[in-house]
Design a protein around this motif. Sequence first.
Motif, PDB file in Angstrom:
ATOM      1  N   SER A  29     -38.421  24.249 -19.338  1.00 36.86           N
ATOM      2  CA  SER A  29     -37.652  24.287 -18.438  1.00 36.86           C
ATOM      3  C   SER A  29     -36.187  23.466 -19.247  1.00 36.86           C
ATOM      4  O   SER A  29     -35.058  23.373 -18.706  1.00 36.86           O
ATOM      5  CB  SER A  29     -38.113  24.141 -17.388  1.00 36.86           C
ATOM      6  OG  SER A  29     -38.750  25.145 -16.765  1.00 36.86           O
ATOM      7  N   GLU A  31     -35.533  20.915 -19.491  1.00 30.79           N
ATOM      8  CA  GLU A  31     -35.174  19.146 -18.772  1.00 30.79           C
ATOM      9  C   GLU A  31     -35.177  18.211 -19.834  1.00 30.79           C
ATOM     10  O   GLU A  31     -34.878  17.246 -19.208  1.00 30.79           O
ATOM     11  CB  GLU A  31     -36.542  18.973 -18.042  1.00 30.79           C
ATOM     12  CG  GLU A  31     -36.145  20.240 -16.848  1.00 30.79           C
ATOM     13  CD  GLU A  31     -35.072  20.322 -16.432  1.00 30.79           C
ATOM     14  OE1 GLU A  31     -34.608  19.673 -15.160  1.00 30.79           O
ATOM     15  OE2 GLU A  31     -34.700  21.392 -16.193  1.00 30.79           O
ATOM     16  N   ASP A  68     -35.506  26.669 -12.346  1.00 29.16           N
ATOM     17  CA  ASP A  68     -35.832  25.965 -12.304  1.00 29.16           C
ATOM     18  C   ASP A  68     -35.923  24.031 -12.749  1.00 29.16           C
ATOM     19  O   ASP A  68     -34.967  24.287 -13.824  1.00 29.16           O
ATOM     20  CB  ASP A  68     -37.507  26.380 -13.368  1.00 29.16           C
ATOM     21  CG  ASP A  68     -38.992  25.283 -13.389  1.00 29.16           C
ATOM     22  OD1 ASP A  68     -39.272  24.968 -11.917  1.00 29.16           O
ATOM     23  OD2 ASP A  68     -39.188  24.710 -14.017  1.00 29.16           O
ATOM     24  N   TYR A  72     -30.238  24.874 -17.689  1.00 27.64           N
ATOM     25  CA  TYR A  72     -31.177  25.966 -18.312  1.00 27.64           C
ATOM     26  C   TYR A  72     -29.712  26.316 -19.609  1.00 27.64           C
ATOM     27  O   TYR A  72     -29.153  25.476 -20.115  1.00 27.64           O
ATOM     28  CB  TYR A  72     -30.989  27.108 -17.301  1.00 27.64           C
ATOM     29  CG  TYR A  72     -29.100  27.214 -17.031  1.00 27.64           C
ATOM     30  CD1 TYR A  72     -28.504  27.974 -17.867  1.00 27.64           C
ATOM     31  CD2 TYR A  72     -28.766  27.085 -16.095  1.00 27.64           C
ATOM     32  CE1 TYR A  72     -26.862  27.902 -17.010  1.00 27.64           C
ATOM     33  CE2 TYR A  72     -27.461  26.689 -15.863  1.00 27.64           C
ATOM     34  CZ  TYR A  72     -26.658  27.955 -16.582  1.00 27.64           C
ATOM     35  OH  TYR A  72     -24.898  28.175 -15.817  1.00 27.64           O
ATOM     36  N   ASP A 170     -34.110  30.462 -18.753  1.00 31.68           N
ATOM     37  CA  ASP A 170     -34.755  29.239 -17.813  1.00 31.68           C
ATOM     38  C   ASP A 170     -36.214  29.189 -17.730  1.00 31.68           C
ATOM     39  O   ASP A 170     -37.004  30.244 -17.771  1.00 31.68           O
ATOM     40  CB  ASP A 170     -34.098  29.346 -16.613  1.00 31.68           C
ATOM     41  CG  ASP A 170     -34.469  27.989 -16.291  1.00 31.68           C
ATOM     42  OD1 ASP A 170     -35.193  26.741 -16.635  1.00 31.68           O
ATOM     43  OD2 ASP A 170     -33.608  27.225 -15.281  1.00 31.68           O
ATOM     44  N   LYS A 171     -37.195  28.213 -18.076  1.00 32.86           N
ATOM     45  CA  LYS A 171     -38.435  28.297 -16.839  1.00 32.86           C
ATOM     46  C   LYS A 171     -39.453  29.869 -18.113  1.00 32.86           C
ATOM     47  O   LYS A 171     -40.183  30.358 -17.949  1.00 32.86           O
ATOM     48  CB  LYS A 171     -38.889  29.032 -15.981  1.00 32.86           C
ATOM     49  CG  LYS A 171     -40.587  28.709 -15.298  1.00 32.86           C
ATOM     50  CD  LYS A 171     -40.135  28.626 -14.052  1.00 32.86           C
ATOM     51  CE  LYS A 171     -41.761  28.495 -13.305  1.00 32.86           C
ATOM     52  NZ  LYS A 171     -41.687  28.508 -12.061  1.00 32.86           N
ATOM     53  N   SER A 173     -42.603  30.008 -20.338  1.00 32.99           N
ATOM     54  CA  SER A 173     -44.025  29.586 -20.429  1.00 32.99           C
ATOM     55  C   SER A 173     -44.787  31.105 -20.535  1.00 32.99           C
ATOM     56  O   SER A 173     -44.860  32.110 -21.027  1.00 32.99           O
ATOM     57  CB  SER A 173     -44.403  29.907 -18.672  1.00 32.99           C
ATOM     58  OG  SER A 173     -45.731  30.003 -18.588  1.00 32.99           O
TER      59      SER A 173
END
Length: 206
Positions: A29, A31, A68, A72, A170-171, A173
């Motif tokens: 994400s 961060e 999230d 981003y 973004d995000k 996984s």
Amino acid sequence: MKKLFASLALLASPLLALAATPNLVVNGSFEDNLLANGQWKNFSSLNGWTSVGAGIELRNNIAGSAFDGLNYVELDTTKNSSMFQTIATTAGQSYNFSFAYANRPGTPVSTNGLDWTVDGGTTWTALAALPAATGNHNWTPFSTSFVAGSSTRIGFRATGSSDTLGSSLDKVSLTAAVPEPETYALMLAGLGALGFVARRRKRQQA
């Protein structure tokens, strides 16, 4: 009795292992790099991600907000670029790959566009085109499944007009796929049967 307990452990271990399927993507994400609210910056790479081309543009609540967390990315920095991450996977294992993407607000559809890959760029797959975004981000989640090799190199690249304005991401996984409910039912039935046998043996030995 020891063999019985060993069988119970073998049946229980998949259930315990699959109770939680952690995200294998590092910094999925985005961060790990701190940006102030309303700030953006171009990076040659981000933690976990290697850029090919013109770098990675990281944003915090500017020209849209994150799907999230706070940050981003956009891959049309000074021009279209791409980024990759290599992840250790188990050959023959099924994995779920997911992320969210959005058009940059206030831009035409033609300036946006994003491709993804799970084989290091041998095959690129284009995401479905989104309508023009007139306000904040209209994030669209995407997910797919695939069978991995001993390692998986995931990647993204910008494909719209190379004009510094492009799609957002973004995000990201990557998780090991969990069995179907029928598989869980079979394992639980096996545990139940072994438990019944254990109780019966204990009564016989008493």
